[in-house]
Scaffold this active site. Sequence first.
Site, PDB file in Angstrom:
ATOM      1  N   GLN A  56       8.636  -1.090  23.743  1.00 43.43           N
ATOM      2  CA  GLN A  56       8.842  -0.179  22.615  1.00 43.43           C
ATOM      3  C   GLN A  56       9.584  -0.821  21.457  1.00 43.43           C
ATOM      4  O   GLN A  56      10.365  -1.759  21.629  1.00 43.43           O
ATOM      5  CB  GLN A  56       9.610   1.065  23.054  1.00 43.43           C
ATOM      6  N   GLU A 129       8.181   3.863  19.157  1.00 41.97           N
ATOM      7  CA  GLU A 129       8.988   5.038  19.478  1.00 41.97           C
ATOM      8  C   GLU A 129       9.531   5.601  18.168  1.00 41.97           C
ATOM      9  O   GLU A 129      10.388   4.984  17.529  1.00 41.97           O
ATOM     10  CB  GLU A 129      10.149   4.686  20.405  1.00 41.97           C
ATOM     11  N   HIS A 169       9.265  -5.771  10.145  1.00 35.69           N
ATOM     12  CA  HIS A 169       8.025  -5.001  10.138  1.00 35.69           C
ATOM     13  C   HIS A 169       7.430  -4.913  11.532  1.00 35.69           C
ATOM     14  O   HIS A 169       7.838  -5.629  12.450  1.00 35.69           O
ATOM     15  CB  HIS A 169       6.994  -5.634   9.194  1.00 35.69           C
ATOM     16  N   GLU A 215       2.411  -5.037   8.729  1.00 38.03           N
ATOM     17  CA  GLU A 215       1.617  -6.223   8.410  1.00 38.03           C
ATOM     18  C   GLU A 215       0.210  -6.057   8.986  1.00 38.03           C
ATOM     19  O   GLU A 215       0.031  -5.611  10.122  1.00 38.03           O
ATOM     20  CB  GLU A 215       2.272  -7.482   8.971  1.00 38.03           C
TER      21      GLU A 215
END
Length: 401
Positions: A56, A129, A169, A215
């Site tokens: 996660q 999450e 990112h 991205e």
Amino acid sequence: MLAVGGNIKVKACGSVGTIVQSNGHACKLLGKWFHKDEVEPLPYLGSGPYHARFQQTMLRIKDPKVSVPFYEKHFGCKLVHWIDFPQWTFTVYFLERPREGQVLPPCSLEKATIESERYMMTMSGATLELTHNYGSEKDDNFKVWNGNTGKDGDGPNYAEEPAARGFGHVAFNCDDVYEACAILEKNGVKFQKKPDDGRMKGLAFALDPDGYWIEIVRREKLGWPEYYNLSQTMMRVKDGPKTVEFYKKHFGMTLLRVMDMPQYGFTNYFLACVTPEELDAALKADKEADHSAGFDPTKPNGLTKVLWNTCLELTWNHGTEKDPNFKVHDGNAQPQGFGHIGFLMDDLEASCARMEAEGASFKKRPHEGNMRGIAFAYDPNGYWIELIDRKATFQGVCKNY
């Protein structure tokens, strides 16, 4: 079944370990030999001493009724589980980009179940999450920090706070970045960078509803029916080599690629939780390097373009390791946005005790705080790492199942 590198459970005591020697009839793990009838393969994938799997990346959001459909519509994600904690006034939503045809327990914004929780706790894939704190959707002034502004940022990314950036990112891979971006733009998605903007051509950064950067990266055309796969989480680090060793040692992550850019003063490291079988398949599928003489992550390769597994991308700006005052912003002090990454693992108590004995620091040990079955360790940069026991359940603590 008894291949070196495989993860095995000892039937008599329940201990889990990685096979280090095998003769086909017996295997050695945890310092002892066991007959093949005394052990059993684990039903899920993992790596390292604690059979860990990267599971996660936590991002705080303003409104789940906006963010969850965004990732479902534009990137093919599925809501696999959610947990509501009214006593602490927050809810967490878990989104996975599953394989086509993969059977998932039913889950919707209206209902999650113990079955969807068990899936999430034993999955081999990775999730976003999304954490929603009650009331943020009604607050006109609420805004998350996307991780890319700070005093070390340039131009529009410069800000007085925080002193240094941290998380950067998430990423999705696809066959054709230009086509994907045209579709996203047609459907109203905004962009930080389009494929031909800037010095790096052929990749893009879309923006999600909270302003987090996504991205868009090209992968090899392998005939996958899935338009996207969730491919990366990027975090800036103070000391690249030190951080890489931490994730290799404690989570068994494999260093896939070292992308050194001395002309720009930084290095990117790509790591993933992969089984020996997954790595072997990726090496064979890689069209950018010949691995017949052995695998060397310091040489250019295309492994991140042929793996389904989500990678951890660590970005090291050279020189920060020598600056005693440099510290990345972990996202949990103000300004807030990104919160942590997380790993599923077996035998949380024993794993955390071993990690602490080997020098890892903890924010929350398994027996501390309000929740059992989870812990939070710190990586060398101060990022929070959630450690989740595969046997854990929040039934009876949460209010929605």
